[in-house]
Design a protein around this motif. Structure first.
Motif, PDB file in Angstrom:
ATOM      1  N   GLY A 271       1.084  -1.157  -0.269  1.00 44.09           N
ATOM      2  CA  GLY A 271       0.131   0.075   0.112  1.00 44.09           C
ATOM      3  C   GLY A 271       0.730   1.269   0.628  1.00 44.09           C
ATOM      4  O   GLY A 271       0.477   2.211  -0.349  1.00 44.09           O
ATOM      5  N   ASP A 272       1.922   1.793   0.715  1.00 44.34           N
ATOM      6  CA  ASP A 272       3.200   2.526   0.916  1.00 44.34           C
ATOM      7  C   ASP A 272       3.669   2.312  -0.416  1.00 44.34           C
ATOM      8  O   ASP A 272       3.398   4.572  -0.925  1.00 44.34           O
ATOM      9  N   PHE A 275       0.586   3.759  -2.241  1.00 41.60           N
ATOM     10  CA  PHE A 275       0.288   5.357  -1.975  1.00 41.60           C
ATOM     11  C   PHE A 275       1.635   6.405  -2.749  1.00 41.60           C
ATOM     12  O   PHE A 275       0.856   7.673  -3.806  1.00 41.60           O
ATOM     13  N   THR A 279       0.637   8.918  -5.362  1.00 43.06           N
ATOM     14  CA  THR A 279       1.338  11.122  -5.451  1.00 43.06           C
ATOM     15  C   THR A 279       1.436  11.764  -6.695  1.00 43.06           C
ATOM     16  O   THR A 279       1.438  12.692  -6.838  1.00 43.06           O
TER      17      THR A 279
ATOM     18  N   PRO B  75     -13.359   6.093   1.376  1.00 45.90           N
ATOM     19  CA  PRO B  75     -12.073   4.742   0.502  1.00 45.90           C
ATOM     20  C   PRO B  75     -12.715   3.589   1.249  1.00 45.90           C
ATOM     21  O   PRO B  75     -12.317   2.928   2.358  1.00 45.90           O
ATOM     22  N   SER B 132     -10.892  15.735  -5.583  1.00 47.88           N
ATOM     23  CA  SER B 132     -11.326  15.118  -4.060  1.00 47.88           C
ATOM     24  C   SER B 132     -11.500  16.232  -3.835  1.00 47.88           C
ATOM     25  O   SER B 132     -11.447  17.741  -3.217  1.00 47.88           O
ATOM     26  N   ASP B 233      -7.525  10.890  -6.494  1.00 48.92           N
ATOM     27  CA  ASP B 233      -7.193  10.529  -4.884  1.00 48.92           C
ATOM     28  C   ASP B 233      -6.323   9.404  -4.548  1.00 48.92           C
ATOM     29  O   ASP B 233      -6.682   8.619  -5.055  1.00 48.92           O
ATOM     30  N   PRO B 234      -5.153   9.794  -4.423  1.00 50.85           N
ATOM     31  CA  PRO B 234      -3.998   8.543  -4.535  1.00 50.85           C
ATOM     32  C   PRO B 234      -4.395   7.229  -3.164  1.00 50.85           C
ATOM     33  O   PRO B 234      -3.954   6.392  -3.410  1.00 50.85           O
ATOM     34  N   THR B 235      -5.085   8.205  -2.145  1.00 49.53           N
ATOM     35  CA  THR B 235      -5.953   6.524  -0.974  1.00 49.53           C
ATOM     36  C   THR B 235      -7.286   6.106  -1.382  1.00 49.53           C
ATOM     37  O   THR B 235      -6.754   4.889  -1.069  1.00 49.53           O
ATOM     38  N   MET B 236      -7.516   6.857  -2.243  1.00 46.69           N
ATOM     39  CA  MET B 236      -8.761   5.759  -3.585  1.00 46.69           C
ATOM     40  C   MET B 236      -8.067   4.815  -4.177  1.00 46.69           C
ATOM     41  O   MET B 236      -8.599   3.996  -4.214  1.00 46.69           O
ATOM     42  N   ARG B 238      -5.473   3.457  -4.294  1.00 43.39           N
ATOM     43  CA  ARG B 238      -4.064   2.523  -3.524  1.00 43.39           C
ATOM     44  C   ARG B 238      -5.271   1.502  -2.545  1.00 43.39           C
ATOM     45  O   ARG B 238      -5.380   0.561  -3.460  1.00 43.39           O
ATOM     46  N   ASP B 239      -6.670   1.773  -2.288  1.00 46.70           N
ATOM     47  CA  ASP B 239      -7.449   0.946  -1.612  1.00 46.70           C
ATOM     48  C   ASP B 239      -8.062  -0.184  -2.847  1.00 46.70           C
ATOM     49  O   ASP B 239      -8.846  -0.794  -2.874  1.00 46.70           O
TER      50      ASP B 239
END
Lengths: 311, 311
Positions: A271-272, A275, A279, B75, B132, B233-236, B238-239
């Motif tokens: 995940g890191d 991310f 980014t 997310p 976002s 959105d990177p978090t979205m 990644r998930d």
């Protein structure tokens, strides 16, 4: 502008680029007379119906007679044949340029035919749409876009200045670089994106488990963006792949290597790393918008366009 | 519409999707009262400044009390924690849904927490932009877009009908399918395109021979399209990669296989094969435009948007 920059402008090829040149040259008064030539009689007739020029010739040689500026906008694979055809009719002092997406191969194909006294300055306007043909052009295509010239060493600076002024008259800003560097830059900013887009649309089309109708219905979630590039002219893109092979293969190798690393991060649920990858790319988007090379409006403002077109 | 569809609507998460739901619910009178909850105090304050709801709670449990419809838009990796948090406060008869881009993993995470008597109907609106946060939302986001529901077997048809009516009130058309099929379809129409876009932008960013400034200047030749998706959105994302791993790896494998074949055609200068590959993809674009899922205006009409935004 008091007097037109060009007395007689010959456009060989009247597709998206050629017909946009015809329109902007007329609109901005860049040429006293516009002569148009294209291989297909039907397309030439269409150009005439659209009133794009002052004269129309099926014979490209005839079209360039007495022209001060000749712009060849044909699929890059046809550049050599066009150069051979028009060479005997080019007048001394004329500027011969093109609008092809690859430059080394265009030089290899055209340069041997260019007569002494003609200024051969290869060029490439960085502008386009997914549409093609004489109906697709519009006068604003080149506005706020870059045009790259790749003059061979020893080219007359005055001729470069005249061609630069013409492109500036079309609304563009002109950069010069050597042909090899051009081909490398374009391989990453244009050729790879198109190839990838064609490829992903093909992959989707081949799936057994997902129907074509599903791909179409749910395309607003990302896929539709790729279909625009993948709707571009197949002849043009075949030629780009054939004539900028080395640089494209180099970029494809790098892309696949990076994709393998990304795929590995997905497989191992890193995940890191994901991310981080997701980014760093935001910054480039911001810079492109700030440089005026794309709109900041979400979704390219396509909803606005759709509403306005009454779709 | 005489009476609102929903007496009390609870929105957990107030990013692009949540805040668009708040806006359309208000605009179309879909809910009598809108309660908003999000993890970050700052974002919640911003939602309040924007006047998106009638009540604002940092405690998601408190937010869902007495709600008839609860929509979780966070997310997908956070779905389980949210479900656990709100479960004790959900009222019998309430509909619990989400807007996550993966469905099997959301069901695995949320279903175990859902109390008896609550209708759990996972959902996914096929709509979005590259932006976002609560400021990015707008009431028209879901208009003419599809919303997919993946109700588990045995779900109360009346509850499905109520949720369907809500999404129709937002301007969407509703489809239902099983979660596994959803994840496969979305892997190709959404997840793969985003991953590929992130990857190509990363590849360009890493080049030594082409400067970042060149990539930006000449991006209008294709590259800029990818930077839009790669600005999501990177978090979205990644998930999404972590929670739809199997389907994504399957699609990546197919994509890479196809790309290897295309690369081989380039290396061996197989013009006919390239022409074929570049031709078949045009049809899909046409179908997407005909289905109203994209604009027919060249370049997505972004020049129009740029002019209108005074960029």
């Amino acid at each position: 502008m008091s007097a037109p920059l060009v007395r007689r402008l010959a456009l060989i090829g009247i597709g998206l680029i050629g017909s946009s040149l015809a329109r902007v040259a007329r609109k901005e008064g860049l040429a006293e007379k516009i002569v148009i030539s294209t291989r297909s009689a039907e397309t030439l007739r269409r150009a005439e119906e659209l009133g794009l020029g002052d004269r129309y010739c099926l014979d490209a040689g005839e079209a360039v007679e007495d022209a001060d500026l000749v712009i060849v906008s044909v699929p890059v694979g046809a550049s050599g044949a066009v150069a051979k055809w028009i060479a005997p009719s080019l007048k001394p002092g004329a500027i011969l340029t093109d609008a092809g997406s690859t430059k080394r191969s265009v030089i290899e194909q055209m340069a041997p035919h260019v007569p002494e006294g003609v200024h051969f300055i290869p060029g490439h306007p960085i502008a386009g749409t997914e549409q093609s043909g004489p109906d697709a052009g519009f006068a604003e295509l080149f506005r706020n876009r870059w045009c790259i010239l790749t003059p061979p060493e020893g080219t007359d600076p005055a001729a470069i200045a005249r061609l630069t002024a013409f492109w500036e008259g079309c609304g563009s800003t002109v950069d010069t670089m050597d042909a090899e560097h051009h081909d490398l830059v374009l391989a990453i900013v244009s050729h790879l994106p198109h190839i990838i887009a064609y490829n992903i649309v093909g992959t989707a089309d081949d799936l057994e488990a997902v129907t074509k109708s599903e791909v179409i219905k749910y395309s607003a979630s990302g896929f539709r963006d790729f279909t625009r590039l993948a709707a571009s002219d197949p002849t043009m893109w075949r030629d780009v792949c054939l004539y900028n092979k080395d640089a494209i293969l180099e970029m494809l190798a790098r892309f696949s290597e990076d994709l393998a690393a990304l795929q590995r991060a997905i497989r191992w649920s890193d995940g890191d790393k994901l991310f981080d990858i997701f980014t760093r790319t935001r910054e480039i988007r911001r810079s492109i918008v700030e440089a005026g090379q794309d709109t900041a409006v979400p979704n390219f403002g396509r909803d606005m366009a759709q509403a306005e077109a009454g779709e």
